[in-house]
Design a protein around this motif. Sequence first.
Motif, PDB file in Angstrom:
ATOM      1  N   ASP A 242       0.783  -1.460   0.236  1.00 43.19           N
ATOM      2  CA  ASP A 242      -0.292  -0.238   0.238  1.00 43.19           C
ATOM      3  C   ASP A 242       0.732   0.914   0.253  1.00 43.19           C
ATOM      4  N   PRO A 245       3.611   3.549  -5.757  1.00 38.92           N
ATOM      5  CA  PRO A 245       3.645   3.642  -7.244  1.00 38.92           C
ATOM      6  C   PRO A 245       4.187   2.662  -7.969  1.00 38.92           C
ATOM      7  N   THR A 265       0.528   3.394 -12.276  1.00 40.56           N
ATOM      8  CA  THR A 265      -0.671   2.874 -11.374  1.00 40.56           C
ATOM      9  C   THR A 265      -0.267   3.126  -9.902  1.00 40.56           C
ATOM     10  N   TYR A 266      -1.344   3.125  -9.158  1.00 40.29           N
ATOM     11  CA  TYR A 266      -1.056   3.716  -7.428  1.00 40.29           C
ATOM     12  C   TYR A 266      -2.044   2.867  -5.921  1.00 40.29           C
ATOM     13  N   VAL A 267      -0.701   1.780  -5.789  1.00 40.52           N
ATOM     14  CA  VAL A 267      -1.472   1.007  -4.353  1.00 40.52           C
ATOM     15  C   VAL A 267      -2.123   1.773  -3.214  1.00 40.52           C
ATOM     16  N   ASP A 269      -4.382   4.741  -2.296  1.00 38.86           N
ATOM     17  CA  ASP A 269      -5.261   6.301  -2.679  1.00 38.86           C
ATOM     18  C   ASP A 269      -3.862   7.252  -2.826  1.00 38.86           C
ATOM     19  N   PRO A 270      -4.142   7.657  -4.021  1.00 39.45           N
ATOM     20  CA  PRO A 270      -2.453   7.754  -4.468  1.00 39.45           C
ATOM     21  C   PRO A 270      -2.947   9.401  -4.070  1.00 39.45           C
ATOM     22  N   GLN A 275      -0.643  12.427  -7.904  1.00 43.51           N
ATOM     23  CA  GLN A 275      -1.612  12.768  -8.742  1.00 43.51           C
ATOM     24  C   GLN A 275      -1.047  13.982  -9.733  1.00 43.51           C
ATOM     25  N   LEU A 389      -3.264   9.018 -13.518  1.00 42.77           N
ATOM     26  CA  LEU A 389      -2.755   7.062 -12.808  1.00 42.77           C
ATOM     27  C   LEU A 389      -4.290   6.552 -12.649  1.00 42.77           C
ATOM     28  N   THR A 391      -5.268   3.397  -9.756  1.00 38.95           N
ATOM     29  CA  THR A 391      -4.964   2.950  -8.584  1.00 38.95           C
ATOM     30  C   THR A 391      -5.470   1.339  -8.663  1.00 38.95           C
ATOM     31  N   SER A 392      -5.080   0.908  -7.592  1.00 37.10           N
ATOM     32  CA  SER A 392      -5.565  -0.363  -7.539  1.00 37.10           C
ATOM     33  C   SER A 392      -5.347  -0.518  -5.749  1.00 37.10           C
TER      34      SER A 392
END
Length: 392
Positions: A242, A245, A265-267, A269-270, A275, A389, A391-392
């Motif tokens: 978590d 990036p 992508t970002y694991v 909340d970026p 962002q 961007l 997110t995952s």
Amino acid sequence: MSRTVFPSSEYDRRIERTKARMAEEGLDALFVSDPANMNYLTGYDGWSFYVHQGLVVLPDRDEPVWVGRSMDANGARATTRLDEDSLRPYSDDYVQSPHDLHPMDAVADVLEEFGVDDGRIGLEMDAYYFTAKSYTRLQSNLPEATFEDHTLLVNWIRIKKTDAELEYMREAARISENAMQAGLDAVEEGVPEYEAAEAIYSALIDGTEEFGGDYPSIVPLLPSGDHTGTPHLTWSDRTFEDGDPVLIELAGCRHRYHSPLARTTYVGDPPEEIQETADIVVEGMEAALDIAEPGVTCEAVEQAWRETIAQYGVEKKDRIGYSMGLGYPPDWGEHTASLRPGDETVLEENMTFHTIPGLWFDDFGVELSETFVVTSNGAEPLADFPRKLFTS
């Protein structure tokens, strides 16, 4: 039967254009060792480039002469339409020989056979697989010859694509879309990087329902976490966490024609900083694509990007793209035009570029790329994939 992917007329046209450039340079022969250029001129396709091989192009001969390892001669028969008289295999004792033998001895024999052993001979002296030993061996074998560096002679011919080449690049873009989605879907907290790489590789080879994929010239690049400030790392055993990036750069490949694509992508909340950086990269990319059209210079495309990001106090000194298409490991680039200050190459229709205006800092990076073709209406990105961007 040959499995060449273009009609003979396409290869004939490429060879004639090469001979015309040779005539302009006053060359009596050209030795082509770049595997991408070998493929471009004849269709030759095999994982044989780890040993010395090449083509001898002669002004008064219709076909180039293929010179390669004897066990690869059947590969030339399978993937080219070259006549048997155009094949010059050398025996296996020339390969990494403990004796005083070298494959360039066989190349020198061909040049002597066709009477150009005292002529002006062009070499691809900065090609990846043409070694210093290759050069000195040719010199010692042919002391009366004049060797000249013409590394990019064929590369500049390749820079404008035919409709058939563009079709393969568009097919490669469909593969890139599938592989990128597979990679994004695989990136989750607790998943090791190698599982994401596996998902990407599987999609690259699976291709689409209509056609399969080839191996790309560059492996999928997958830095994550604080390593995203370094764009050219591959995968490891590390698990995504978590707050990571993750950069994904890959390329679908179809008959050796590539369509690279990169996203971030970002694991979780970026944070606002990442962002905002992603938004700047997207805006700069779109400014560069908006200006890319016939008649505009490469440096003008880069300037549009640079001026856009400068509004946010951001500076990037690296080039943001390069011409590309047909390729073999370790690169899909053509090594000709680059999107950077000082490159006054004028864009023309059917040129293709990979533009990758990423921003890399000490502790994180954001990467975005598109492959585009220059058309009469401007830049046409080959892939259809959201620019944002993830997110995952």
